[in-house]
Design a protein around this motif. Sequence first.
Motif, short mmCIF file in Angstrom:
data_model
loop_
_atom_site.label_atom_id
_atom_site.label_comp_id
_atom_site.label_asym_id
_atom_site.label_seq_id
_atom_site.Cartn_x
_atom_site.Cartn_y
_atom_site.Cartn_z
N ALA A 112 -6.72 -18.27 -62.92
CA ALA A 112 -7.49 -18.73 -64.07
C ALA A 112 -7.23 -17.86 -65.30
CB ALA A 112 -8.98 -18.75 -63.74
N TRP A 113 -7.05 -16.56 -65.08
CA TRP A 113 -6.75 -15.65 -66.20
C TRP A 113 -5.40 -16.01 -66.82
CZ3 TRP A 113 -9.07 -11.54 -68.75
CH2 TRP A 113 -8.22 -10.77 -69.57
N GLN A 114 -4.38 -16.15 -65.99
CA GLN A 114 -3.04 -16.44 -66.50
C GLN A 114 -2.97 -17.84 -67.10
OE1 GLN A 114 -0.76 -14.27 -66.84
NE2 GLN A 114 -1.46 -12.60 -65.53
N GLY A 115 -3.77 -18.76 -66.57
CA GLY A 115 -3.72 -20.13 -67.05
C GLY A 115 -4.54 -20.40 -68.29
N SER A 116 -5.24 -19.38 -68.79
CA SER A 116 -6.09 -19.53 -69.98
C SER A 116 -5.48 -18.74 -71.13
CB SER A 116 -7.52 -19.05 -69.70
OG SER A 116 -8.06 -19.73 -68.60
N ALA A 117 -4.47 -19.30 -71.77
CA ALA A 117 -3.82 -18.59 -72.87
C ALA A 117 -4.77 -18.34 -74.03
CB ALA A 117 -2.60 -19.40 -73.35
N GLU A 118 -5.70 -19.25 -74.24
CA GLU A 118 -6.69 -19.11 -75.30
C GLU A 118 -8.08 -19.16 -74.67
OE1 GLU A 118 -6.25 -18.76 -78.68
OE2 GLU A 118 -4.07 -18.64 -78.44
#
Length: 397
Positions: A112-118
């Motif tokens: 989830a961290w890596q997939g949330s660029a913004e």
Amino acid sequence: MTAPTQAPAEAPHTNAHIDPAAQVANAGFVPVQTRSERPRSYDPEDFGAPTGREVNWKHTPVAQLKPLFETASGQGVTYTVSHEQYFTSGLPFGTAPRGEFFVPEDVVSAVAWQGSAEAKHLSIPADEEVADPIVVQIDGVGGRADDHLVIEAGRHSVATVVLRHSGTAQYAQNLEIIVRDGAKLTLVSVQEWQDDAIHAAAHQARVDRDAEFTHFVVSFGGGIVRVNPNVELAGTGSHGYLYGLSFADAGQHLESQVYLHHKGAHTTGDVLYKGALKGASAHSVWIGDVLIGPDAVGTDSYEANRNLVLTEGARADSIPNLEIETGDIAGAGHASATGRFDDEQLFYLQARGITEEEARRLVVLGFLTEVVQRIRIPSLQQELLAAIDAELAGVSA
């Protein structure tokens, strides 16, 4: 982005809870058991895909969560916010306050961290008191989604935030919560998903000096719902209150792994989770870890989990853990109980002319209402009591 500091693949063993089965499987190795010792990293590859034998996964249907082990290709949820003036959506990696406290504890959180660029940011300004609850409606639209939301309560602010999850999605969610000095923040996370939804969430909060944080997890809907709060009482005189309410139906898996870390001196913590279960293969999991650190003198802490099993075939797993690293505390304890209807209570009510069906309803409502009443939002209280009534329809001995 500067590469974050990452925990080693296996943290060194200290005074952990021992898993004899794991020792037999790998003689001479004692696996990481306590929450404070678990590896943490922003990189999903540092965790690998869970097998179901890991201490933090062994009560979870890992195979059904497999879609969350890889980054989402789309956006499976939409947001609606009642107070848009407090809400923005532009925190890239390395932009404060994103990452000020949050570090993933498992592969889903790292994904989830890596997939949330913004990342999204909900910020309450210092000294501001928000009278009405800030409602964030998160609707699943049928796809995969990764999400990171930072909720920041400025110094001496007061606010209540309600997250409402509905629809269907395969949803990996991070909440990073910072309660600054003297602030009072209440967060209510309500899971009202459709039956096929999958939701795995990591809620990590830091509570600073003389601040107060109240956290609710309310899980009724969803096929698999795994909401894991991690609250650090970092500042002297800080308070943390963690409450949970769940009602698991046939085929549902509702889980919370709760971690309350007393780090600062003279901190106060209270954890109470209550759940009811009905139907074949209804399953709830509660694991509660409280750590009173070496500098947390004067701490007062208690955690409890209570479960009411209403029908055959339902199962509740409940595991409380307490670590104390200082001898100078005001008090600490934990408790866990799982059982069926109290026959004496039913007899008492029936002896006064109340039908068996209504007596069962009253017992369950009385059992769960203790948590409902702590949510200081009258409209939500009424809604939850109505939802409990709806869940009880058709329950028999």
